[in-house]
Design a protein around this motif. Structure first.
Motif, PDB file in Angstrom:
ATOM      1  N   ARG A   1     -15.304  96.621  80.991  1.00 30.23           N
ATOM      2  CA  ARG A   1     -16.566  95.886  80.881  1.00 30.23           C
ATOM      3  C   ARG A   1     -17.050  95.367  82.240  1.00 30.23           C
ATOM      4  NH1 ARG A   1     -15.823  98.109  77.049  1.00 30.23           N
ATOM      5  NH2 ARG A   1     -17.423  99.268  78.122  1.00 30.23           N
ATOM      6  N   ALA A   2     -16.210  95.496  83.269  1.00 31.30           N
ATOM      7  CA  ALA A   2     -16.613  95.034  84.612  1.00 31.30           C
ATOM      8  C   ALA A   2     -16.524  96.203  85.595  1.00 31.30           C
ATOM      9  CB  ALA A   2     -15.718  93.884  85.060  1.00 31.30           C
ATOM     10  N   SER A   3     -16.966  97.384  85.130  1.00 33.72           N
ATOM     11  CA  SER A   3     -16.719  98.626  85.875  1.00 33.72           C
ATOM     12  C   SER A   3     -17.627  98.831  87.093  1.00 33.72           C
ATOM     13  CB  SER A   3     -16.866  99.818  84.919  1.00 33.72           C
ATOM     14  OG  SER A   3     -18.109  99.715  84.244  1.00 33.72           O
ATOM     15  N   TYR A   4     -18.608  97.947  87.289  1.00 34.60           N
ATOM     16  CA  TYR A   4     -19.511  98.115  88.450  1.00 34.60           C
ATOM     17  C   TYR A   4     -19.459  96.875  89.347  1.00 34.60           C
ATOM     18  CZ  TYR A   4     -23.434 100.445  90.829  1.00 34.60           C
ATOM     19  OH  TYR A   4     -24.218 101.098  91.742  1.00 34.60           O
ATOM     20  N   ILE A   5     -18.318  96.212  89.346  1.00 30.73           N
ATOM     21  CA  ILE A   5     -18.159  95.006  90.167  1.00 30.73           C
ATOM     22  C   ILE A   5     -17.000  95.241  91.123  1.00 30.73           C
ATOM     23  CG2 ILE A   5     -17.629  92.528  90.165  1.00 30.73           C
ATOM     24  CD1 ILE A   5     -18.721  92.396  87.330  1.00 30.73           C
ATOM     25  N   THR A   6     -17.260  95.201  92.404  1.00 22.96           N
ATOM     26  CA  THR A   6     -16.167  95.303  93.380  1.00 22.96           C
ATOM     27  C   THR A   6     -16.535  94.583  94.668  1.00 22.96           C
ATOM     28  OG1 THR A   6     -14.498  96.796  94.314  1.00 22.96           O
ATOM     29  CG2 THR A   6     -16.797  97.535  94.492  1.00 22.96           C
ATOM     30  N   GLY A   7     -15.513  94.075  95.353  1.00 25.03           N
ATOM     31  CA  GLY A   7     -15.720  93.382  96.631  1.00 25.03           C
ATOM     32  C   GLY A   7     -16.244  91.960  96.475  1.00 25.03           C
ATOM     33  N   GLN A   8     -16.142  91.421  95.252  1.00 27.29           N
ATOM     34  CA  GLN A   8     -16.750  90.109  94.987  1.00 27.29           C
ATOM     35  C   GLN A   8     -15.712  88.989  94.904  1.00 27.29           C
ATOM     36  OE1 GLN A   8     -20.155  89.888  94.905  1.00 27.29           O
ATOM     37  NE2 GLN A   8     -19.881  92.030  95.505  1.00 27.29           N
ATOM     38  N   THR A   9     -16.178  87.788  95.164  1.00 28.94           N
ATOM     39  CA  THR A   9     -15.397  86.595  94.837  1.00 28.94           C
ATOM     40  C   THR A   9     -16.069  85.928  93.646  1.00 28.94           C
ATOM     41  OG1 THR A   9     -14.507  86.160  97.033  1.00 28.94           O
ATOM     42  CG2 THR A   9     -14.803  84.259  95.597  1.00 28.94           C
ATOM     43  N   VAL A  10     -15.298  85.741  92.581  1.00 25.56           N
ATOM     44  CA  VAL A  10     -15.812  85.041  91.396  1.00 25.56           C
ATOM     45  C   VAL A  10     -15.128  83.678  91.335  1.00 25.56           C
ATOM     46  CG1 VAL A  10     -16.035  85.093  88.879  1.00 25.56           C
ATOM     47  CG2 VAL A  10     -16.107  87.244  90.182  1.00 25.56           C
ATOM     48  N   LEU A  11     -15.902  82.627  91.422  1.00 22.51           N
ATOM     49  CA  LEU A  11     -15.324  81.286  91.286  1.00 22.51           C
ATOM     50  C   LEU A  11     -15.278  80.904  89.813  1.00 22.51           C
ATOM     51  CD1 LEU A  11     -17.060  79.236  94.156  1.00 22.51           C
ATOM     52  CD2 LEU A  11     -14.866  80.452  94.204  1.00 22.51           C
ATOM     53  N   VAL A  12     -14.127  80.386  89.400  1.00 22.48           N
ATOM     54  CA  VAL A  12     -14.006  79.855  88.033  1.00 22.48           C
ATOM     55  C   VAL A  12     -13.733  78.372  88.231  1.00 22.48           C
ATOM     56  CG1 VAL A  12     -12.805  80.075  85.824  1.00 22.48           C
ATOM     57  CG2 VAL A  12     -13.051  82.075  87.309  1.00 22.48           C
ATOM     58  N   ASP A  13     -14.806  77.619  88.402  1.00 16.45           N
ATOM     59  CA  ASP A  13     -14.657  76.255  88.940  1.00 16.45           C
ATOM     60  C   ASP A  13     -15.488  75.206  88.205  1.00 16.45           C
ATOM     61  OD1 ASP A  13     -17.205  76.906  89.725  1.00 16.45           O
ATOM     62  OD2 ASP A  13     -16.997  76.150  91.767  1.00 16.45           O
ATOM     63  N   GLY A  14     -16.056  75.579  87.060  1.00 15.58           N
ATOM     64  CA  GLY A  14     -16.830  74.592  86.292  1.00 15.58           C
ATOM     65  C   GLY A  14     -18.021  74.023  87.054  1.00 15.58           C
ATOM     66  N   GLY A  15     -18.477  74.755  88.083  1.00 23.61           N
ATOM     67  CA  GLY A  15     -19.628  74.266  88.845  1.00 23.61           C
ATOM     68  C   GLY A  15     -19.242  73.297  89.959  1.00 23.61           C
ATOM     69  N   LEU A  16     -18.012  73.431  90.456  1.00 29.72           N
ATOM     70  CA  LEU A  16     -17.566  72.553  91.556  1.00 29.72           C
ATOM     71  C   LEU A  16     -18.219  72.945  92.888  1.00 29.72           C
ATOM     72  CD1 LEU A  16     -15.562  70.378  92.650  1.00 29.72           C
ATOM     73  CD2 LEU A  16     -13.844  72.199  92.803  1.00 29.72           C
ATOM     74  N   TYR A  17     -18.389  74.246  93.092  1.00 35.42           N
ATOM     75  CA  TYR A  17     -19.001  74.755  94.339  1.00 35.42           C
ATOM     76  C   TYR A  17     -20.452  74.284  94.397  1.00 35.42           C
ATOM     77  CZ  TYR A  17     -20.988  78.197  97.601  1.00 35.42           C
ATOM     78  OH  TYR A  17     -21.636  78.807  98.635  1.00 35.42           O
ATOM     79  N   LYS A  18     -20.817  73.699  95.547  1.00 37.29           N
ATOM     80  CA  LYS A  18     -22.125  73.054  95.625  1.00 37.29           C
ATOM     81  C   LYS A  18     -23.220  73.952  96.181  1.00 37.29           C
ATOM     82  CE  LYS A  18     -20.625  69.066  94.109  1.00 37.29           C
ATOM     83  NZ  LYS A  18     -19.447  69.585  93.411  1.00 37.29           N
ATOM     84  N   GLY A  19     -22.859  75.116  96.702  1.00 33.20           N
ATOM     85  CA  GLY A  19     -23.863  75.993  97.312  1.00 33.20           C
ATOM     86  C   GLY A  19     -24.645  76.803  96.302  1.00 33.20           C
ATOM     87  N   LEU A  20     -25.623  77.541  96.814  1.00 33.08           N
ATOM     88  CA  LEU A  20     -26.414  78.417  95.932  1.00 33.08           C
ATOM     89  C   LEU A  20     -25.624  79.700  95.646  1.00 33.08           C
ATOM     90  CD1 LEU A  20     -29.927  78.110  97.583  1.00 33.08           C
ATOM     91  CD2 LEU A  20     -29.071  76.936  95.550  1.00 33.08           C
TER      92      LEU A  20
END
Ligand code: NAD
Length: 262
Positions: free
Chosen positions: A243-262
């Protein structure tokens, strides 16, 4: 959702507790053959037994330090010997000590590089040739929100984990043509023993109680709570899935919205 993971072979490193363990359980629940490791044999074997009985999964477990290149090579060879190949490799390890820069030591810097960067190199180096043969593979590194947003007093993590992102992007570019997808997952504050350790260290240096520290971390997220290891595991399993066959080279944050950037 059909993940297409049935009968895939997954290595999950550093998986006797916390995010690694939850991830191993996630792959077992999807019908994967599983290879897990951690340094402490007894705890690891107990987890392997629990996963076998709960999910009926075939589980291989070996105790070693992921900073030991030879041990990683032997482990991957044993996995391939037993399962006939390796499809998914999740690199993970314990986090480095929490410190400001002047409290750091050269020995600890070297150890952080070995444990939190070189271990990912060792695993990638061993598994990629096997994935190339199958023209299918998934490598997922577990790092931290520090790859996007430095955290105070986590200078080892802030510095060393950035190198993992450079590795992930490079591998994604080089091996995409072989059907190998490489991504990075960055946990935010997740309720594990590692977080308790950080709370103790913060409490000692700030004079606040551990409860206040936990409350402050939760308040800093958009969701106003800490994450659960299962929430990290679900994201990692999805990234490994069809189901994620076209995603590579990415960073996915699982942080509940802790990251403050866009
Ligand atoms: P944890 O400390 O609860 O579990 C770590 C696991 O790794 C254990 O099974 C341990 O036995 C194993 N391990 C540690 N060092 C090892 C080594 N050198 N060789 C083999 N096995 C080893 O940690 P966690 O909370 O599950 O976190 C996993 C990773 O995510 C860590 O790198 C951590 O720093 C990072 N992280 C965690 C959080 C969080 O809030 N929990 C936040 C950001 C990043």
């Amino acid at each position: 959702m059909e993940t297409g993971l049935q009968n895939r072979v997954a290595i999950v490193a550093a998986s006797s507790q916390g995010i690694g363990r939850a991830t191993a359980e996630g792959f077992a629940a999807e019908g994967c053959g599983l290879a897990i490791c951690a340094r402490k044999r007894e705890a690891l074997n107990a987890v392997a037994e629990k996963i076998r009985s709960q999910y009926g999964a075939e589980v291989m477990a070996e105790a070693f330090d992921v900073a030991d290149a030879g041990a990683v090579r032997d482990f991957v060879n044993s996995v391939v010997g037993r399962f006939g190949g390796v499809d998914i490799c999740v690199t993970n390890a314990g986090g480095p000590p929490a410190k400001g820069f002047l409290a750091t030591t050269i020995e600890e810097w070297k150890r952080a590089v070995e444990v939190n960067f070189m271990s990912a190199v060792y695993f990638a180096h061993e598994v990629i040739p096997h994935m190339q043969k199958k023209k299918w593979g998934r490598i997922i590194t577990v790092t931290s929100i520090t790859t996007k947003q430095p955290v105070a007093d986590l200078v080892y993590s802030n510095a060393v984990r950035a190198a993992v992102v450079g590795l992930v992007k490079s591998l994604a570019n080089e091996f995409g043509k072989d059907g190998i997808l490489v991504n990075n997952v960055g946990p935010g504050f997740t309720a594990t023993d590692r977080l308790k350790e950080l709370a103790r260290s913060r409490s000692a240096s700030s004079g606040k109680s551990e409860e206040e520290i936990f409350d402050g971390w939760a308040a800093d997220t958009a969701l106003k709570r800490l994450g659960e290891p299962r929430e990290l595991a679900d994201t990692i399993v999805w990234l490994a899935s069809e189901r994620a066959s076209y995603i590579t080279g990415q960073t996915v944050l699982v942080d509940g919205g802790l990251y403050k950037g866009l």
